[in-house]
Design an enzyme around this catalytic site. Structure first.
Site, PDB file in Angstrom:
ATOM      1  N   GLU A   1       0.829  -1.207   0.000  1.00 19.56           N
ATOM      2  CA  GLU A   1       0.000   0.000   0.000  1.00 19.56           C
ATOM      3  C   GLU A   1       0.865   1.260   0.000  1.00 19.56           C
ATOM      4  O   GLU A   1       0.606   2.205  -0.759  1.00 19.56           O
ATOM      5  CB  GLU A   1      -0.923   0.003   1.219  1.00 19.56           C
ATOM      6  CG  GLU A   1      -1.912  -1.151   1.252  1.00 19.56           C
ATOM      7  CD  GLU A   1      -1.413  -2.363   2.035  1.00 19.56           C
ATOM      8  OE1 GLU A   1      -2.247  -3.024   2.671  1.00 19.56           O
ATOM      9  OE2 GLU A   1      -0.185  -2.630   2.019  1.00 19.56           O
TER      10      GLU A   1
ATOM     11  N   ALA B   1      13.137 -35.960  -8.245  1.00 22.63           N
ATOM     12  CA  ALA B   1      13.299 -36.271  -9.661  1.00 22.63           C
ATOM     13  C   ALA B   1      13.499 -37.765  -9.770  1.00 22.63           C
ATOM     14  O   ALA B   1      14.262 -38.358  -8.995  1.00 22.63           O
ATOM     15  CB  ALA B   1      14.491 -35.520 -10.245  1.00 22.63           C
TER      16      ALA B   1
ATOM     17  N   ASP C   1      25.345 -38.217  -1.239  1.00 18.52           N
ATOM     18  CA  ASP C   1      25.451 -37.245  -2.331  1.00 18.52           C
ATOM     19  C   ASP C   1      26.338 -36.049  -2.021  1.00 18.52           C
ATOM     20  O   ASP C   1      26.767 -35.354  -2.939  1.00 18.52           O
ATOM     21  CB  ASP C   1      24.051 -36.729  -2.709  1.00 18.52           C
ATOM     22  CG  ASP C   1      23.176 -37.816  -3.292  1.00 18.52           C
ATOM     23  OD1 ASP C   1      23.716 -38.839  -3.746  1.00 18.52           O
ATOM     24  OD2 ASP C   1      21.939 -37.632  -3.296  1.00 18.52           O
TER      25      ASP C   1
ATOM     26  N   LEU D   1      23.057 -27.886  -1.371  1.00 20.26           N
ATOM     27  CA  LEU D   1      21.717 -27.474  -0.935  1.00 20.26           C
ATOM     28  C   LEU D   1      21.535 -25.963  -0.879  1.00 20.26           C
ATOM     29  O   LEU D   1      20.823 -25.445  -0.017  1.00 20.26           O
ATOM     30  CB  LEU D   1      21.383 -28.088   0.439  1.00 20.26           C
ATOM     31  CG  LEU D   1      21.336 -29.620   0.516  1.00 20.26           C
ATOM     32  CD1 LEU D   1      21.062 -30.071   1.935  1.00 20.26           C
ATOM     33  CD2 LEU D   1      20.291 -30.186  -0.432  1.00 20.26           C
TER      34      LEU D   1
ATOM     35  N   GLY E   1      16.192 -37.876   0.441  1.00 13.21           N
ATOM     36  CA  GLY E   1      16.117 -39.028   1.305  1.00 13.21           C
ATOM     37  C   GLY E   1      14.789 -39.739   1.230  1.00 13.21           C
ATOM     38  O   GLY E   1      13.754 -39.181   1.608  1.00 13.21           O
TER      39      GLY E   1
ATOM     40  N   SER F   1       8.807 -40.611   6.121  1.00 11.09           N
ATOM     41  CA  SER F   1       8.374 -40.164   7.449  1.00 11.09           C
ATOM     42  C   SER F   1       7.401 -38.997   7.328  1.00 11.09           C
ATOM     43  O   SER F   1       6.463 -38.875   8.129  1.00 11.09           O
ATOM     44  CB  SER F   1       9.587 -39.774   8.303  1.00 11.09           C
ATOM     45  OG  SER F   1      10.212 -38.615   7.819  1.00 11.09           O
TER      46      SER F   1
END
Length: 398
Positions: A55, A157, A203, A207, A321, A327
């Site tokens: 605004e 993926a 891996d 990240l 994972g 989980s």
């Protein structure tokens, strides 16, 4: 009730609000358009957390006196002091005669008070235009402000035959360059990214977000004994990118001290009832690896998400994972899913799929999703989905 012009201007306000995605968290996405005598005289959006609200941005951009004009804003104007002063004060002072708001603000500090205050000052206020679309746009904020827990997005993926890696563990690369770039965009849009210790060990991911000008998320590692290697990328770059290791066991104090020296924050999260076998020293890395699945299961995901919410994180991208994914699915904590499917078949009886764990015993028990869209991502297919009990894009019932 609303004219075609009202709808058009609110749609423009929504477009403006999108410019703040990835910059304003944990604040909402907000856009504003000021119209006088059928002409747009000012536009604005909330650009970055701590900066002017939409605004005030729109009022500052006005090309002429806004007195007597209509303001279209995607969220009810705030009426309290936070990082910025109340937007209602600015709207009243500018002489705005009509406010069309899309969403009522569920923040207890606002929650209708902004609308009431504007009306008390003789301003005509209407609320609810394009509300369903705006709830979808601000689904992250709406869940966070009402529950205190972050929005949980799962991303993976996989190959056409459902593998996230070869049987050898090799996973570079499952998806295309275009899909990996989109994944980095998802990282920028979320305040945190979560991975399990097993993924970090195998891996050694960084990240972070590798798109210029975009924010990298806080890296959260579910690791019950804080066993992450001091030579891993996430630890070595912890002074550059905020990193949190969530543990539930009883690590050796020297290990926690070493992580702190490296810049890693450690947070103890209550376990889920599995037995803690006592302190583990830094030299027992093989023992940690044997405990990989147990480690992930021992970090109570519900408690961890609540902890992240209290730390001010409104959104978490889960990106690593099969056990961690299970989980979250098992606990019914999924809010959104992005699945990249590569046109490849790799096979392998021991090759992992995106969600591991024990799995649901019957097909009738499977976690149901509703597909929002199916699009191309380079040579890949991107499936975007929500839990089937999701209501108006604001998350499943909890």
């Amino acid at each position: 009730m609303y004219s075609a012009q009202d709808i058009e201007y609110m749609q423009r306000a929504m477009e403006l609000a999108e410019n703040g995605r990835g910059f304003v968290n944990p604040n909402p996405l907000v856009g504003a358009v000021i119209v006088k005598d059928g002409r747009v005289i000012g536009e604005g959006w909330h650009r970055k957390y701590g900066c002017l609200h939409a605004e005030r941005e729109a009022l500052a951009a006005c090309t002429e006196d806004p007195a007597g004009s209509t303001m279209y804003v995607t969220l009810e104007p705030c009426c309290h002091h936070g990082k910025q002063p109340p937007c209602t004060d600015a709207v009243i002072a500018a002489g705005i005669s009509r406010v069309v708001a899309g969403l009522p603000d569920p923040n207890p500090l606002v929650a209708g008070k902004g609308i009431a205050l504007l009306r008390e000052h003789g301003i005509e206020v209407e609320c609810g235009l394009l509300e369903a679309d705006l709830r979808y746009q601000n689904r992250v904020f709406l869940k966070y402000i009402t529950s205190g827990r972050p929005w949980v997005t799962m991303k993976w993926a996989m190959t056409l035959d459902g593998r996230i890696a070869a049987s050898t563990g090799d996973s570079r690369w499952v998806s295309s360059e275009e899909s990996r770039r989109y994944a980095h965009q998802l990282r920028a849009w979320n305040m945190a990214i979560m991975a399990g210790i097993g993924t970090v060990r195998v891996d050694d991911p960084l990240l972070n977000c590798r798109i210029d000008g975009m924010r990298s998320p806080v890296r959260v590692i579910a690791d019950s004994y804080a066993s992450v290697s001091l030579s891993s990328q996430v630890v070595r770059t912890a002074h550059q990118y905020r990193t949190v290791v969530a543990y539930s066991g009883t690590p050796d104090p020297s290990r926690l001290a070493a992580l702190a020296d490296a810049g890693v924050e450690t947070v103890k999260v209550a376990g889920d009832g599995l037995k803690d076998n006592g302190p583990k020293g830094d030299g027992l890395e093989q023992d940690y690896m044997r405990r990989e699945t147990d480690d992930i299961r021992k970090v109570d995901i519900v408690a961890l998400l609540s902890c992240l919410g209290k730390m001010g994180m409104d959104s978490v991208l889960v990106e690593g994972g099969a056990e961690l994914d299970w989980s979250i699915v098992e606990a019914g904590l999924v809010d959104e899913v992005y699945c990249f499917i590569a046109p490849k078949v790799i096979g392998g009886g021991t090759a992992k799929g995106p969600v591991g764990g024990a799995g649901f015993p019957k097909m009738a028990d499977a976690f149901p999703l509703e597909i929002e869209s199916v699009t191309r991502s380079g040579p890949d297919i991107l499936v975007h989905a929500f839990p089937s009990d999701c209501h108006s894009g604001t998350g499943h019932d909890e």
